[in-house]
Design a protein around this motif. Structure first.
Motif, PDB file in Angstrom:
ATOM      1  N   GLN A   2      -0.561 -20.357  30.654  1.00  0.00           N
ATOM      2  CA  GLN A   2      -0.903 -18.976  31.020  1.00  0.00           C
ATOM      3  C   GLN A   2      -2.220 -18.573  30.397  1.00  0.00           C
ATOM      4  N   SER A   3      -2.952 -17.721  31.082  1.00  0.00           N
ATOM      5  CA  SER A   3      -4.158 -17.149  30.511  1.00  0.00           C
ATOM      6  C   SER A   3      -4.446 -15.823  31.193  1.00  0.00           C
ATOM      7  N   VAL A   4      -5.216 -14.997  30.516  1.00  0.00           N
ATOM      8  CA  VAL A   4      -5.600 -13.696  31.045  1.00  0.00           C
ATOM      9  C   VAL A   4      -7.095 -13.516  30.827  1.00  0.00           C
ATOM     10  N   THR A   5      -7.780 -13.071  31.850  1.00  0.00           N
ATOM     11  CA  THR A   5      -9.215 -12.826  31.758  1.00  0.00           C
ATOM     12  C   THR A   5      -9.504 -11.376  32.105  1.00  0.00           C
ATOM     13  N   GLN A   6     -10.211 -10.720  31.215  1.00  0.00           N
ATOM     14  CA  GLN A   6     -10.726  -9.384  31.494  1.00  0.00           C
ATOM     15  C   GLN A   6     -12.248  -9.531  31.565  1.00  0.00           C
ATOM     16  N   PRO A   7     -12.800  -9.523  32.760  1.00  0.00           N
ATOM     17  CA  PRO A   7     -14.215  -9.890  32.928  1.00  0.00           C
ATOM     18  C   PRO A   7     -15.198  -8.914  32.283  1.00  0.00           C
ATOM     19  N   GLY A  16     -14.411  12.557  34.735  1.00  0.00           N
ATOM     20  CA  GLY A  16     -14.077  13.011  36.075  1.00  0.00           C
ATOM     21  C   GLY A  16     -14.231  11.941  37.140  1.00  0.00           C
ATOM     22  N   ALA A  17     -14.921  10.862  36.827  1.00  0.00           N
ATOM     23  CA  ALA A  17     -15.092   9.770  37.782  1.00  0.00           C
ATOM     24  C   ALA A  17     -13.858   8.881  37.772  1.00  0.00           C
ATOM     25  N   SER A  18     -13.758   8.047  38.818  1.00  0.00           N
ATOM     26  CA  SER A  18     -12.638   7.118  38.891  1.00  0.00           C
ATOM     27  C   SER A  18     -12.915   5.884  38.044  1.00  0.00           C
ATOM     28  N   LEU A  19     -11.821   5.187  37.719  1.00  0.00           N
ATOM     29  CA  LEU A  19     -11.917   4.035  36.825  1.00  0.00           C
ATOM     30  C   LEU A  19     -11.133   2.871  37.408  1.00  0.00           C
ATOM     31  N   GLU A  20     -11.698   1.693  37.298  1.00  0.00           N
ATOM     32  CA  GLU A  20     -10.943   0.481  37.595  1.00  0.00           C
ATOM     33  C   GLU A  20     -11.300  -0.572  36.565  1.00  0.00           C
ATOM     34  N   LEU A  21     -10.305  -1.070  35.855  1.00  0.00           N
ATOM     35  CA  LEU A  21     -10.476  -2.145  34.890  1.00  0.00           C
ATOM     36  C   LEU A  21      -9.837  -3.408  35.464  1.00  0.00           C
ATOM     37  N   ARG A  22     -10.588  -4.492  35.397  1.00  0.00           N
ATOM     38  CA  ARG A  22     -10.135  -5.712  36.040  1.00  0.00           C
ATOM     39  C   ARG A  22      -9.352  -6.623  35.104  1.00  0.00           C
ATOM     40  N   CYS A  23      -8.384  -7.296  35.692  1.00  0.00           N
ATOM     41  CA  CYS A  23      -7.587  -8.273  34.961  1.00  0.00           C
ATOM     42  C   CYS A  23      -7.213  -9.389  35.922  1.00  0.00           C
ATOM     43  N   ASN A  24      -7.502 -10.619  35.529  1.00  0.00           N
ATOM     44  CA  ASN A  24      -7.097 -11.786  36.297  1.00  0.00           C
ATOM     45  C   ASN A  24      -6.223 -12.672  35.417  1.00  0.00           C
ATOM     46  N   TYR A  25      -5.212 -13.227  35.997  1.00  0.00           N
ATOM     47  CA  TYR A  25      -4.283 -14.032  35.213  1.00  0.00           C
ATOM     48  C   TYR A  25      -4.140 -15.407  35.848  1.00  0.00           C
ATOM     49  N   SER A  26      -3.668 -16.322  35.034  1.00  0.00           N
ATOM     50  CA  SER A  26      -3.355 -17.657  35.509  1.00  0.00           C
ATOM     51  C   SER A  26      -1.939 -17.978  35.068  1.00  0.00           C
ATOM     52  N   TYR A  27      -1.081 -18.201  36.055  1.00  0.00           N
ATOM     53  CA  TYR A  27       0.306 -18.524  35.745  1.00  0.00           C
ATOM     54  C   TYR A  27       0.939 -19.104  36.990  1.00  0.00           C
ATOM     55  N   GLY A  28       1.768 -20.107  36.831  1.00  0.00           N
ATOM     56  CA  GLY A  28       2.302 -20.836  37.965  1.00  0.00           C
ATOM     57  C   GLY A  28       3.347 -20.101  38.764  1.00  0.00           C
ATOM     58  N   ALA A  29       4.100 -19.246  38.112  1.00  0.00           N
ATOM     59  CA  ALA A  29       5.178 -18.535  38.799  1.00  0.00           C
ATOM     60  C   ALA A  29       4.833 -17.053  38.841  1.00  0.00           C
ATOM     61  N   ASN A  75      -5.245  -5.092  38.410  1.00  0.00           N
ATOM     62  CA  ASN A  75      -6.277  -4.142  37.991  1.00  0.00           C
ATOM     63  C   ASN A  75      -5.699  -2.771  37.686  1.00  0.00           C
ATOM     64  N   LEU A  76      -6.233  -2.163  36.660  1.00  0.00           N
ATOM     65  CA  LEU A  76      -5.799  -0.842  36.203  1.00  0.00           C
ATOM     66  C   LEU A  76      -6.718   0.215  36.787  1.00  0.00           C
ATOM     67  N   ARG A  77      -6.141   1.321  37.245  1.00  0.00           N
ATOM     68  CA  ARG A  77      -6.954   2.371  37.875  1.00  0.00           C
ATOM     69  C   ARG A  77      -6.528   3.741  37.378  1.00  0.00           C
ATOM     70  N   PHE A  90      -6.088  -3.525  27.064  1.00  0.00           N
ATOM     71  CA  PHE A  90      -5.714  -4.931  27.079  1.00  0.00           C
ATOM     72  C   PHE A  90      -4.728  -5.199  28.203  1.00  0.00           C
ATOM     73  N   CYS A  91      -4.988  -6.264  28.922  1.00  0.00           N
ATOM     74  CA  CYS A  91      -4.061  -6.784  29.910  1.00  0.00           C
ATOM     75  C   CYS A  91      -3.301  -7.945  29.275  1.00  0.00           C
ATOM     76  N   ALA A  92      -2.031  -8.098  29.620  1.00  0.00           N
ATOM     77  CA  ALA A  92      -1.228  -9.170  29.040  1.00  0.00           C
ATOM     78  C   ALA A  92      -0.296  -9.745  30.095  1.00  0.00           C
ATOM     79  N   VAL A  93       0.010 -11.036  29.941  1.00  0.00           N
ATOM     80  CA  VAL A  93       0.936 -11.717  30.847  1.00  0.00           C
ATOM     81  C   VAL A  93       2.064 -12.303  30.028  1.00  0.00           C
ATOM     82  N   GLY A  94       3.267 -12.238  30.571  1.00  0.00           N
ATOM     83  CA  GLY A  94       4.427 -12.766  29.876  1.00  0.00           C
ATOM     84  C   GLY A  94       5.249 -13.648  30.786  1.00  0.00           C
ATOM     85  N   ALA A  95       5.990 -14.524  30.152  1.00  0.00           N
ATOM     86  CA  ALA A  95       6.936 -15.373  30.869  1.00  0.00           C
ATOM     87  C   ALA A  95       8.134 -15.569  29.974  1.00  0.00           C
TER      88      ALA A  95
END
Lengths: 112, 114
Positions: A2-7, A16-29, A75-77, A90-95
């Motif tokens: 597993q891995s998590v990438t926040q670019p 007042g503006a909108s927000l998007e924070l990116r998160c990409n993960y790597s996991y088989g299931a 992605n968080l918005r 922080f983005c996190a992945v669990g299994a």
């Protein structure tokens, strides 16, 4: 593994503006996905979590996140950012059977 | 908020001295974790525990040991502190590992080793 990438290391948005924070993960299931926020000098607070089902999840403080399996993203918005949202996210992945794996974080600054 | 108390909150010590950090929980959760947080590295798992006297190593366990003699307490020990162990240390707890259970965090211990 597993891995998590926040670019984005640091993002600045206007209040007042909108927000998007990116998160990409790597996991088989199908992963369990989380977003946490950390204010200076504080521990991490859970914003929201995704287990299964509806791919758009709502969290606290007006945040939401969308799970996109095809893009391996969670992605968080937020539609309208407040100055108090300035923090590190922080983005996190669990299994099952493992501790959470965290991304390296994105620092959000809010300009007036 | 989850009942997690870390002590001390701040500590300054010298290279070569032993240091013990304590994490105390009132939630009766089975799993407890120690992380360190460093700029540019995010949170990295040091050790975790899945029950009394049951512990396992994480990603950055070298130079650290842990003990858990009671459900509520999880101790992190630096046997001989080095400057590279200057960091902010966080304890976390969860009802189960990963899976669908989130981890809840303490407020951290800021450790400086001179």
């Amino acid at each position: 593994a597993q891995s998590v990438t926040q670019p984005d290391i640091h993002i600045t948005v206007s209040e007042g503006a909108s927000l998007e924070l990116r998160c990409n993960y790597s996991y088989g299931a199908t992963p369990y996905l989380f977003w946490y926020v950390q204010s200076p000098g504080q521990g991490l607070q859970l914003l929201l979590k995704y287990f299964s089902g509806d791919t758009l999840v709502q969290g606290i403080k007006g945040f939401e996140a969308e799970f996109k399996r095809s893009q391996s993203s969670f992605n968080l918005r937020k539609p309208s950012v407040h100055w108090s949202d300035a923090a590190e996210y922080f983005c996190a992945v669990g299994a099952a059977g493992t501790a959470l794996i965290f991304g390296k974080g994105t620092t959000l600054s809010v300009s007036s | 908020d989850a009942g997690i108390t870390q002590s001390p909150r701040h500590k300054v010590t010298e290279t070569g001295t032993p240091v013990t950090l304590r994490c105390h929980q009132t939630e009766n959760h089975r799993y407890m974790y120690w992380y360190r947080q460093d700029p540019g590295h995010g949170l990295r798992l040091i050790h975790y525990s899945y029950g009394v006297k049951d512990t396992d190593k994480g990603e950055v366990s070298d130079g650290y040991s842990v003990s858990r003699s009671k459900t509520e307490d999880f101790l992190l020990t630096l046997e001989s502190a080095t400057s590279s162990q200057t960091s902010v240390y966080f304890c976390a707890i969860s009802e189960s590992t990963g899976g669908g259970q989130p981890q809840h965090f303490g407020d951290g211990t800021r450790l400086s080793i001179l």
